[in-house]
Write an enzyme that holds these catalytic residues in place. Sequence first.
Site, PDB file in Angstrom:
ATOM      1  CB  CYS A 168     -30.094  26.772  60.383  1.00  0.00           C
ATOM      2  SG  CYS A 168     -30.983  28.324  60.257  1.00  0.00           S
ATOM      3  CG  ASN A 216     -31.312  23.472  60.465  1.00  0.00           C
ATOM      4  OD1 ASN A 216     -31.105  24.250  61.400  1.00  0.00           O
ATOM      5  ND2 ASN A 216     -30.384  22.681  59.963  1.00  0.00           N
ATOM      6  CE  LYS A 224     -20.259  24.574  49.583  1.00  0.00           C
ATOM      7  NZ  LYS A 224     -19.756  25.195  48.341  1.00  0.00           N
TER       8      LYS A 224
HETATM    9  C1  AGP Z   1     -22.159  29.335  44.275  1.00  0.00           C
HETATM   10  O1  AGP Z   1     -20.884  29.733  44.571  1.00  0.00           O
HETATM   11  C2  AGP Z   1     -23.102  29.274  45.398  1.00  0.00           C
HETATM   12  N1  AGP Z   1     -22.592  28.693  46.554  1.00  0.00           N
HETATM   13  C3  AGP Z   1     -24.526  28.856  45.017  1.00  0.00           C
HETATM   14  O2  AGP Z   1     -24.916  29.528  43.875  1.00  0.00           O
HETATM   15  C4  AGP Z   1     -24.795  27.338  44.859  1.00  0.00           C
HETATM   16  O3  AGP Z   1     -24.202  26.858  43.691  1.00  0.00           O
HETATM   17  C5  AGP Z   1     -26.323  27.121  44.851  1.00  0.00           C
HETATM   18  O4  AGP Z   1     -26.843  27.542  46.069  1.00  0.00           O
HETATM   19  C6  AGP Z   1     -26.721  25.694  44.565  1.00  0.00           C
HETATM   20  O5  AGP Z   1     -26.220  24.834  45.545  1.00  0.00           O
HETATM   21  P1  AGP Z   1     -26.161  23.270  45.297  1.00  0.00           P
HETATM   22  O6  AGP Z   1     -25.202  23.040  44.199  1.00  0.00           O
HETATM   23  O7  AGP Z   1     -25.686  22.710  46.610  1.00  0.00           O
HETATM   24  O8  AGP Z   1     -27.549  22.827  44.950  1.00  0.00           O
END
Ligand code: AGP
Length: 607
Positions: free
Chosen positions: A2, A102, A602
């Site tokens: 969100c 969120n 993301k």
């Molecule tokens: C990988 O391509 C993903 N977007 C996901 O596994 C990501 O690495 C994970 O959610 C951890 O995120 P962060 O590095 O922002 O903590």
Amino acid sequence: MCGIVGAVAQRDVIEILLEGLRRLEYRGYDSAGVAVLDAAHQPAPLQRLRRLGKVQALSDAAAEQGLAGGTGIAHTRWATHGEPSEANAHPHVSGDIAVVHNGIIENHEGLRRELQAEGFVFQSQTDTEVIAHLIARETAAGQPLLAAVKAVRKRLEGAYGMVAVNSQTPDRIVVARSGSPLVIGYGIGEHFVASDQLALLPVTRRFAFLEEGDVAEITRQSVEVFDLNDQPVVREARESSVEHDAGDKGEYRHYMLKEIYEQPQAITNTLEGRLLNGQLNLEALGDLSDVDSVQIIACGTSYHAGVTARYWIESLAGVACNVEIASEFRYRQPVIRPNTLLVTISQSGETADTLAALRQARAQGITKTLAICNVPGSSLVRESDMTLLTRAGAEIGVASTKAFTTQLAALLLLTAGLAERRADAAAVQQKIANALATLPGLIQQTLGMNEAIEKLAERFAEKHNALFLGRGDQYPIAMEGALKLKEISYIHAEAYAAGELKHGPLALIDAEMPIVVVAPHNDLVEKLKSNIEEVRARGGELYVFAGESAEISSADNMVVVPVPNCDDLIAPIVYTLPLQLLSYHVAVIKGTDVDQPRNLAKSVTVE
Ligand code: AGP
């Protein structure tokens, strides 16, 4: 996940809110909404608009309806409680109150029952709607919005970043943060709020980050912040160094491709000031001489960086290293040895599980914590004792690419720092420095494989499954390759340490199963060749990314793609690139949403 944007200004804020939402689109969402008030009128009619799907649909509807106002809140929702639908989209309204949120309110069911018993009618399946009703109950009893939010937050369990408006007092917005980030943007005679500073870069570069438990009342002229104990506090506003055009795809078709191609520069930035004239400068790491063991905690791709680093830290620095997924670490009772350095790895610095694991480790007595992170000012950075910023620049594509390779470069720097106590420290550190110095050039050279990989990708597009194999420090790279393929092309992919093949996965091998192997010319390559033969003997279809000098050649059912020779030490970083490119091209051929794959976000700011 969100996204939140809010604004209070003399001018119409609708376009600011919508542009903010557009800049947060990369985080992943399924619906969007906005509520605006005209501060010139008290009370002001609350105009709310929500749409399922893209921000563009909301923007078109807002233009059609002539939505306008000087005070507003907006949101992109990534469904947790209740399906993606217009009714479940934020803002949620109760009487004069509109709220965007969120995070997750864990005790929402009990609160919902309490409010329903009092006659409140719910229009959605969301946990957020309880917040709107709770605030409305307080304001109806005569409390100003600020006091209402302060009272309500005491009733909420879970994580939240929320922003509320009251149509009776349209000159202000009230925000609260607990577990989900919020940043206040300072303009001249206008103020903003967002879950990520990126959303506000077109209107300001001055930001103050709220701390856990903060509540703030924001008007055009003032920002007043109160801490968890309701005491007024100052959260200093600072100039942001984040690039304004970070949200621009430039000449590239997708952010992911742009970010793959940015890796030579991103790694150069990671090394800047830390590798000078072929010598490491590790001052920023501080004193690690008392570190007897390392515990790494992370999620997803960042976890794969941690698993890779374990090979380096144990073999090069001689320091015991354990790596764990944050969501597991936080819910068990790990035994943490004295003098352990806790290392968290995160692109965003806002991943809920990683943050919770850090707090959990602190509560268990860990006193030395280091965050390897890409976002200065993020929660992880602020809550850690030491920081090693990866400086990859904003990463917009959900699939992590440059964040991963810069994390690996940073982890090699950490390995060099940890090696300090070794008798041969200088030699080990020089070996790391020499390898790192070649890295940006090698990455650039490896990008030259793009065309060959684009062709190869055609063979994967019709497949439903894939296996990735690696040995030693290439095993986590195989894991990362499998994650990339599954998250953006939706092909089921798994990684195995090649030595594990005959303990089960060999049963899966047939002509329909592509097997991707990462095979640099290292001391395990002969073992790997045996594993390759095991697969060939069973009719498997092999795609081998092999070191130019590894002496593995194409044959029946086996395509070998040469990868530039490189030092063993940095091979995990170099071999990541072909796997990124492979998953990218497969996804493009399949026509998936490369930058915002379905169901993913993301920044995973909820558990
Ligand atoms: C990988 O391509 C993903 N977007 C996901 O596994 C990501 O690495 C994970 O959610 C951890 O995120 P962060 O590095 O922002 O903590």
